[in-house]
Design an enzyme around this catalytic site. Structure first.
Site, PDB file in Angstrom:
ATOM      1  N   HIS A   1      -3.386  -5.351  -0.215  1.00 26.33           N
ATOM      2  CA  HIS A   1      -2.994  -5.866   1.104  1.00 26.33           C
ATOM      3  C   HIS A   1      -3.047  -7.396   1.105  1.00 26.33           C
ATOM      4  CE1 HIS A   1      -2.904  -2.125   3.550  1.00 26.33           C
ATOM      5  NE2 HIS A   1      -3.728  -1.691   2.610  1.00 26.33           N
TER       6      HIS A   1
ATOM      7  N   GLU B   1      -1.768  -9.462   3.069  1.00 27.32           N
ATOM      8  CA  GLU B   1      -1.804 -10.060   4.408  1.00 27.32           C
ATOM      9  C   GLU B   1      -3.208 -10.490   4.818  1.00 27.32           C
ATOM     10  OE1 GLU B   1      -1.955  -5.521   5.276  1.00 27.32           O
ATOM     11  OE2 GLU B   1      -1.176  -6.886   3.750  1.00 27.32           O
TER      12      GLU B   1
ATOM     13  N   CYS C   1       0.838  -1.199   0.000  1.00 29.38           N
ATOM     14  CA  CYS C   1       0.000   0.000   0.000  1.00 29.38           C
ATOM     15  C   CYS C   1       0.878   1.256   0.000  1.00 29.38           C
ATOM     16  CB  CYS C   1      -0.979  -0.037   1.172  1.00 29.38           C
ATOM     17  SG  CYS C   1      -2.359   1.121   0.982  1.00 29.38           S
TER      18      CYS C   1
END
Length: 542
Positions: free
Chosen positions: A514, A516, A378
């Site tokens: 993102h 994750e 990001c």
């Protein structure tokens, strides 16, 4: 018909209701049941999207673009069910809906009250969120006794009466403190917590007692006697070295069997072999790496919860212990890049606001010039582009319009128009509200053949989750590419830069999404696994 398990907390907050709920859900799922989990937050914010990470921790983004509580991240890491906007709602969201109905005249001029109007809306949302699951766990935020939680507790009391005790139960988490001077655990706080519950009409069916020491049988017997809970339903949950061992700990005490019997569910035994494998790999690493995470919220690591877990998952998959060195980007700016010496790889996560940005830019330069594996996420992509523009592409004052609106080379700017996953065009401008106006949720990304990221994923089209308002300026992309920066991933319509790489570097990947949020302990995530492998190679070459 869905069965409901209402999960409450007592004595103190932050006992781990989210982990306990997710672990129980994992066991029930391992028995072949369809499971979902809801999180009910008593605060008045409509969602956590505009809350400071210092106040709330991470904002977890769902596939459908909801900004939710970080507990939903735990839920997705423990069970296969994908969370949606229906899995998390707040007092603010409930009141917003009820007030909108009142303005429309839906209540026919009646007096709008907490009971029945607010509680009815809470019940409606619980039933809607549970969908067609066999079992829905409903975690109620806060602590029993808080004023904010009362409407939620009342709504769950009513719902249990409506569906019957064969379809609903209460699981209460409490703290059983260990008093070192006395050398024993104390059950009184748990007794008082249950007394508080019973004063508002709730009787827990299961008690999960958190403690840093083991709770002996006599203490459990005492708790059962004073709380009117069956002795075998008093579950001791000691602090664990790994949160991924908790499903096994709860299963060993028969928690899932109690629930299956109570609900009259027909299902097979729990197969927890996948979880055992995760715990074994985590406990017995063959390698070790140190990764620097350079961000601005290092005083509260919950702000990076999914990211920390994703690195751990990648370590488990690579049989590698991942040591994370947490570095405040402001300190890099003030003290210099010597803080980064000795690490095997560098990660710059997302963030909002100008504080610490120059330190992140210095970090990127250090990683690029010293050939250290780099992963930017990001804002980590945006600072990578700014750094490259300044020091390689000759745009000395390059910046993001978020931090310097007057920059002559605005390599990062506000996205004013984009297509969402369905192909619908969305528009924003500087005057848009901060809440819910970002590019949010799962979006397709097309990866470029021959790129590092394409090799990691092993496919040309991927889908990852986004949460950002700024994007690489497409007008300046040709100049950056001429200078050697490679755009390795584009949005589905080819208009937005999603991934960049540096060509003459062993492993330098920065992504706008993102990753994750999609990493799990059982399946890992290809990008983080590739990053940890690159860190291992770098460590081996020293």
């Amino acid at each position: 018909m869905t069965r409901y398990i209402f999960v409450t907390g007592g004595v103190v907050s932050s006992l781990g209701k989210g982990i306990a709920s997710a672990s129980l859900a994992a066991i029930l799922e391992a028995r072949g049941l369809k499971v979902t989990i809801l999180k009910l937050d008593p605060y008045i914010n409509v969602d956590p999207g505009t809350m400071s990470p210092f106040q709330h921790g991470e904002v977890f983004v769902t596939e459908d673009g909801a900004e939710t509580d970080l507990d939903l991240g735990h839920y997705e890491r423990f069970i296969r069910t994908t969370m949606t906007k229906r899995n998390n709602f707040t007092t603010g969201r409930v009141y917003e809906t009820v007030l909108r109905k009142e303005r429309r005249g839906d209540y026919l001029g009646g007096t709008v009250q907490v009971i029945p109007h607010i509680t009815d809306e809470i019940k409606r949302r619980i039933v809607e969120g549970a969908g067609d699951a066999d079992v829905a766990l409903v975690e109620i935020g806060g602590t029993v006794g808080d004023i904010e939680s009362l409407p939620f507790l009342e709504a769950t009391r009513q719902l249990k009466v409506e569906v019957g005790s064969r379809r609903a139960l209460f699981m209460h988490l409490t703290l059983v403190p260990y008093i070192a001077t006395a050398g024993e655990v104390k059950t009184k706080p748990t007794q008082h917590s249950v007394k508080e519950m019973r004063s508002i009409g709730l009787q827990p069916d299961i008690l999960v007692c958190r403690s840093e020491h083991s709770i002996d049988q006599s203490s459990r017997r005492k708790i059962a006697l004073f709380t009117n809970v069956e002795e075998r339903a008093v579950i001791a949950l000691e602090d664990a070295k790994s949160i991924y061992s908790i499903p096994m700990m709860l299963h060993a005490q028969g928690l899932d069997e109690i629930i299956v019997e109570r609900f009259g569910l027909e299902c097979g035994p729990a197969d927890l072999s996948e979880w055992q494998s995760v715990v074994d790999n985590e406990a017995n690493p063959e390698h070790e790496v140190t990764i620097a995470m350079v961000g601005k919220y290092m005083e509260l690591l919950d702000a990076y919860k999914s990211l920390i877990e994703a690195l751990k998952h990648a370590g488990i998959r690579n049989k590698t212990k991942v040591n994370i060195r947490y570095i405040d980007s402001e300190q890099v700016y003030q003290q210099g890049v010597d803080l980064l010496k000795g690490v095997d790889a560098i990660l710059v996560p997302g963030g909002f606001g100008e504080r610490g940005v120059e330190g992140k830019i210095q970090t990127v330069r250090y990683a690029r010039e010293n050939k250290i594996p780099y992963l930017g996420i990001c804002l980590g992509l945006q600072v990578a582009v700014i750094e490259y523009a300044r020091h390689v592409a000759g745009m000395e004052d390059a910046h993001s319009t978020e931090f310097n609106p007057k920059s002559a080379h605005p390599v990062v700017g506000l996205i004013t128009e984009w297509q969402d996953a369905s192909g619908k065009t969305e528009q924003r401008d500087e005057a848009s509200d901060l809440g819910g106006t970002m590019r949010l949720g799962a979006q397709e990304c097309k990866l470029v053949d021959g790129s590092t990221v394409r090799e990691c994923y092993g496919k040309a089209i991927i889908e990852e989750r986004h949460r950002h308002r700024y994007e690489v300026n497409g007008n300046l992309v040709p100049r950056l590419e001429e200078a050697g920066l490679q755009v390795a991933g584009w949005s589905q319509d080819g208009s937005l830069v999603e991934v960049v790489e540096v060509k003459d570097h062993p492993w330098f990947v920065a992504c706008q999404f993102h990753p994750e949020f999609k990493s799990t302990p059982r399946d890992g995530h290809p990008l983080f696994e590739g990053f940890v492998r690159a860190a291992l190679e770098n460590a081996g070459g020293k």
